[in-house]
Design a protein around this motif. Structure first.
Motif, short mmCIF file in Angstrom:
data_model
loop_
_atom_site.label_atom_id
_atom_site.label_comp_id
_atom_site.label_asym_id
_atom_site.label_seq_id
_atom_site.Cartn_x
_atom_site.Cartn_y
_atom_site.Cartn_z
N PRO A 1 0.81 -1.23 0.00
CA PRO A 1 0.00 0.00 0.00
C PRO A 1 0.84 1.28 0.00
O PRO A 1 0.47 2.26 -0.65
CB PRO A 1 -0.83 -0.13 1.28
N MET A 2 1.98 1.28 0.71
CA MET A 2 2.78 2.50 0.74
C MET A 2 3.54 2.75 -0.56
O MET A 2 4.05 3.85 -0.78
CB MET A 2 3.77 2.47 1.91
N ALA A 3 3.64 1.74 -1.41
CA ALA A 3 4.40 1.86 -2.65
C ALA A 3 3.54 2.43 -3.77
O ALA A 3 2.32 2.27 -3.79
CB ALA A 3 4.95 0.50 -3.06
N THR A 4 4.19 3.06 -4.72
CA THR A 4 3.53 3.55 -5.93
C THR A 4 4.22 2.93 -7.14
O THR A 4 5.24 2.27 -7.02
CB THR A 4 3.60 5.08 -6.03
N GLY A 5 3.63 3.15 -8.30
CA GLY A 5 4.31 2.76 -9.52
C GLY A 5 3.62 1.68 -10.32
O GLY A 5 2.42 1.43 -10.18
N LEU A 6 4.40 1.02 -11.14
CA LEU A 6 3.87 0.18 -12.20
C LEU A 6 3.28 -1.14 -11.72
O LEU A 6 3.95 -1.93 -11.06
CB LEU A 6 4.99 -0.11 -13.21
N LEU A 7 2.02 -1.33 -12.07
CA LEU A 7 1.34 -2.62 -11.93
C LEU A 7 0.96 -3.10 -13.32
O LEU A 7 0.43 -2.33 -14.12
CB LEU A 7 0.07 -2.49 -11.08
N LEU A 8 1.21 -4.38 -13.60
CA LEU A 8 0.75 -4.99 -14.84
C LEU A 8 -0.55 -5.73 -14.54
O LEU A 8 -0.59 -6.62 -13.68
CB LEU A 8 1.79 -5.96 -15.39
N ILE A 9 -1.61 -5.35 -15.24
CA ILE A 9 -2.95 -5.89 -15.00
C ILE A 9 -3.39 -6.67 -16.23
O ILE A 9 -3.30 -6.17 -17.36
CB ILE A 9 -3.96 -4.76 -14.73
N GLY A 10 -3.85 -7.89 -16.03
CA GLY A 10 -4.40 -8.69 -17.12
C GLY A 10 -5.91 -8.64 -17.12
O GLY A 10 -6.55 -8.68 -16.06
N VAL A 11 -6.51 -8.54 -18.32
CA VAL A 11 -7.96 -8.47 -18.47
C VAL A 11 -8.43 -9.63 -19.33
O VAL A 11 -7.85 -9.90 -20.39
CB VAL A 11 -8.39 -7.13 -19.10
N ASN A 12 -9.48 -10.30 -18.87
CA ASN A 12 -10.07 -11.45 -19.55
C ASN A 12 -9.01 -12.54 -19.78
O ASN A 12 -8.21 -12.80 -18.90
CB ASN A 12 -10.78 -11.01 -20.83
N HIS A 13 -8.96 -13.15 -20.98
CA HIS A 13 -8.08 -14.30 -21.15
C HIS A 13 -6.60 -13.93 -21.07
O HIS A 13 -5.75 -14.81 -20.91
CB HIS A 13 -8.37 -14.99 -22.48
N ALA A 14 -6.27 -12.65 -21.18
CA ALA A 14 -4.87 -12.23 -21.06
C ALA A 14 -4.35 -12.41 -19.64
O ALA A 14 -3.14 -12.30 -19.42
CB ALA A 14 -4.70 -10.78 -21.50
N THR A 15 -5.24 -12.69 -18.68
CA THR A 15 -4.75 -13.03 -17.34
C THR A 15 -3.85 -14.26 -17.39
O THR A 15 -2.99 -14.44 -16.53
CB THR A 15 -5.92 -13.29 -16.36
N ARG A 16 -4.02 -15.10 -18.42
CA ARG A 16 -3.17 -16.28 -18.57
C ARG A 16 -1.71 -15.90 -18.86
O ARG A 16 -0.80 -16.69 -18.64
CB ARG A 16 -3.68 -17.17 -19.71
N LEU A 17 -1.51 -14.69 -19.35
CA LEU A 17 -0.15 -14.23 -19.67
C LEU A 17 0.59 -13.75 -18.42
O LEU A 17 1.83 -13.70 -18.42
CB LEU A 17 -0.22 -13.10 -20.71
N LEU A 18 -0.13 -13.42 -17.36
CA LEU A 18 0.49 -12.82 -16.18
C LEU A 18 1.56 -13.73 -15.58
O LEU A 18 2.57 -13.25 -15.07
CB LEU A 18 -0.58 -12.49 -15.14
N HIS A 19 1.32 -15.03 -15.62
CA HIS A 19 2.30 -15.99 -15.07
C HIS A 19 3.66 -15.83 -15.74
O HIS A 19 4.70 -16.05 -15.10
CB HIS A 19 1.78 -17.42 -15.26
N HIS A 20 3.66 -15.41 -17.00
CA HIS A 20 4.90 -15.28 -17.75
C HIS A 20 5.50 -13.87 -17.61
O HIS A 20 6.59 -13.62 -18.14
CB HIS A 20 4.66 -15.61 -19.22
N LEU A 21 4.81 -12.97 -16.94
CA LEU A 21 5.30 -11.61 -16.72
C LEU A 21 5.80 -11.40 -15.30
O LEU A 21 6.65 -10.53 -15.06
CB LEU A 21 4.20 -10.59 -17.02
N VAL A 22 5.28 -12.18 -14.37
CA VAL A 22 5.59 -11.93 -12.96
C VAL A 22 7.06 -12.12 -12.64
O VAL A 22 7.60 -11.50 -11.71
CB VAL A 22 4.70 -12.81 -12.06
N GLY A 23 7.76 -12.95 -13.41
CA GLY A 23 9.16 -13.23 -13.12
C GLY A 23 10.14 -12.27 -13.77
O GLY A 23 11.36 -12.46 -13.65
N LEU A 24 9.65 -11.23 -14.44
CA LEU A 24 10.55 -10.28 -15.09
C LEU A 24 11.32 -9.46 -14.05
O LEU A 24 10.85 -9.24 -12.93
CB LEU A 24 9.75 -9.33 -15.99
N ASP A 25 12.52 -8.99 -14.45
CA ASP A 25 13.29 -8.15 -13.53
C ASP A 25 12.59 -6.81 -13.36
O ASP A 25 11.74 -6.42 -14.18
CB ASP A 25 14.72 -7.96 -14.05
N LYS A 26 12.96 -6.09 -12.30
CA LYS A 26 12.25 -4.87 -11.94
C LYS A 26 13.22 -3.75 -11.56
O LYS A 26 14.36 -4.02 -11.17
CB LYS A 26 11.27 -5.15 -10.79
#
Length: 299
Positions: free
Chosen positions: A40-65
């Protein structure tokens, strides 16, 4: 509402789940998820998946930050950030005596491949339950160290206050790295305690917060990034023919194009129309479906 990935600049004071709930209302669908929680105290980039693209999130969560953060030296807290209860503070003269080269040496020691113990109030699961749930239930939680990679830990500015030293830093790190834990460990190394007072995520892989609207300005339809475009920013792309796309859609294995460069791990199979057909892996010289996407998912 089509499927796709949204880049959202999360404001301070709300949870990542709050952002998901807001997008659900705006998009008119329950099929919404996110890749990588922000406190909650943090701001910035969130990647949000909508509809069937939520299936892609598993392949994005491991990216460097990448993060911008402010670390306060002088005392630690129970959560390693400003939301926790303060622990014993160092004497003001001890904090005032912290030398620039000592800070540089301590930050250097926390750069590269390191073994990091996550903050006790974290999303790490312990026997199936989140660590923060166990802590809030009154349990004492001890988490095992795990290997993470801190590619950059750069000092941008330093400011002395009354009994504290604030450091503005930039961190590039692997997924699973806790910047709060870096603040804690930096304070420990300098003998003063440390915690985060500000945190902003500026990048996830090749996705940048500069391209993300705020939650207040978010128009889902215009901001939605097609799944194929999002996948291409995170994975190698393998073009497939219409026949190959049809076979992958039925779960069959297909031969990769002869001119495709060799790749390891996952890749995005894209048909001639530019639609994301599947996330695939090379198995025995053929493309095997790891995650399939229905035709309407990324049209």
């Amino acid at each position: 509402m089509n499927s796709g990935i949204l880049l959202v600049d999360k404001p301070k004071g709300i949870t990542s789940h709050d952002v998901v709930a807001r997008v659900r209302r705006l998009a008119g669908t329950r099929k919404v998820g996110h890749a990588g929680t922000l406190d909650p105290m943090a701001t910035g980039l969130l990647l949000i998946g909508v509809n069937h693209a939520t299936r892609l999130l598993h392949h994005l969560v491991g990216l460097d930050k990448e993060y911008l953060a402010t670390i306060r030296l002088g005392w630690g807290t129970t959560t390693d950030d400003a939301e926790g209860d303060a622990l014993d503070a160092s004497a003001p003269d001890v904090v005032a005596a912290i030398a620039d080269d000592s800070v540089a040496d301590a930050m250097s020691a926390l750069t590269g491949e390191i073994d990091q113990v996550p903050s006790a109030v974290s999303a790490v699961k312990v026997d199936g339950r989140r660590a923060y749930d166990r802590v809030r239930s009154g349990e004492a939680v001890e988490l095992a160290a795990r290997r993470v990679r801190v590619a950059a830990f750069d000092l941008l500015d330093a400011r002395h206050g009354d009994g504290f030293l604030d450091l503005d830093v930039r961190v590039e790190c692997s997924s699973g790295t806790y910047v709060r834990a870096l603040a804690r460990d930096l304070g420990f190394a300098l003998g003063t305690g440390g915690h985060l007072t500000a945190l902003r995520r500026t990048r996830v892989g090749r996705f940048a917060v500069a391209d993300a609207p705020t939650l207040e300005d978010l128009d889902v339809a215009s901001a939605l990034l097609p799944a194929a475009a999002a996948a291409a920013l995170a994975l190698p792309v393998v073009p497939v023919t219409d026949d190959g796309a049809r076979d992958l859609g039925h779960g069959k294995r297909v031969a990769p194009p002869a001119d495709v460069e060799a790749f390891t791990g996952a890749a995005a199979a894209v048909d001639p129309a530019g639609r994301l057909v599947a996330i695939v892996e090379l198995r025995g010289g053929t493309l095997k479906v790891v995650t399939g996407f229905p035709p309407e998912a990324s049209a």
